[in-house]
Design an enzyme around this catalytic site. Structure first.
Site, mmCIF file in Angstrom:
data_model
loop_
_atom_site.group_PDB
_atom_site.id
_atom_site.type_symbol
_atom_site.label_atom_id
_atom_site.label_comp_id
_atom_site.label_asym_id
_atom_site.label_seq_id
_atom_site.Cartn_x
_atom_site.Cartn_y
_atom_site.Cartn_z
ATOM 1 C CG HIS A 75 -2.007 1.026 1.118
ATOM 2 N ND1 HIS A 75 -3.113 0.837 0.332
ATOM 3 C CD2 HIS A 75 -2.131 2.247 1.659
ATOM 4 C CE1 HIS A 75 -3.890 1.902 0.424
ATOM 5 N NE2 HIS A 75 -3.312 2.768 1.224
ATOM 6 C CG ASN A 99 12.128 12.455 -11.054
ATOM 7 O OD1 ASN A 99 11.229 12.942 -10.378
ATOM 8 N ND2 ASN A 99 11.980 12.194 -12.332
ATOM 9 C CB SER A 121 7.096 0.999 6.663
ATOM 10 O OG SER A 121 7.445 1.312 7.984
ATOM 11 C CB ALA A 139 11.034 2.017 9.373
#
Length: 178
Positions: A75, A99, A121, A139
């Site tokens: 997701h 970018n 994440s 993360a």
């Protein structure tokens, strides 16, 4: 047919990851051939609608992705289409690879990700950045500079906190939740 299912084993127990990667692999040949792209246009529209809008995963069909790609939680993944992703990579949710828009309106190059790279994440990898093989990025890290192979990097901006010796590094990082 093995081309379409090359990420199947990597996404074992991850139905959403399996579905997205099969759909991606089916769409990918259209980016390599203009004639096929015209014929494949209805499927490409379905791919964009279903994967990008409904499942919230921006993985353009022209992106180069190596085999064994694992899509953890699947997701809010955003990948610039010019990004190159190596083999056996593991990306968690809310990850962005993109970018940079410069002051003059031009754009920088996109990230190049090596083999066996694991992203936690909420990782952002921005600009013409190279991430070496066998790298783990923690993360919430923001990567704006190259990360050498066999490293663990964390932070904002990301910095290498540990270098792994190739003898201790397994060919594919363990797939563990953070």
């Amino acid at each position: 047919m093995s081309y379409v299912f090359q990420d199947w084993a990597a996404n074992k127990g991850n139905l959403k990851g399996r579905l997205v990667m099969v759909l991606f692999r089916l769409a990918r040949p259209a980016s390599l051939n203009k004639f096929l792209r015209v014929i494949w246009l209805p499927y490409l529209a379905f791919y964009k609608l279903f994967v990008e809008w409904f499942m919230c995963i921006e993985l353009p069909h022209w992106t180069q992705v190596g085999s064994g790609f694992y899509l953890g939680h699947g997701h809010a993944l955003v990948v610039n289409g010019c990004t190159v992703i190596g083999k056996n990579c593991f990306f968690r949710h809310s990850t962005t690879l993109g970018n940079i828009r410069r002051e003059d309106g031009s754009y920088s190059g996109s990230p190049i990700i090596g083999d066996n790279v694991e992203l936690g994440s909420n990782v952002c990898i921005i600009g013409e950045v190279r991430v070496g093989d066998n790298v783990r990025i923690g993360a919430g890290s923001v990567v704006v500079k190259d990360i050498p192979a066999n490293s663990i990097a964390v932070g904002n901006p990301a910095r290498v906190i540990k270098t792994l010796t190739p003898a201790k590094q397994s060919p594919q990082p363990e797939l563990q939740e953070q």
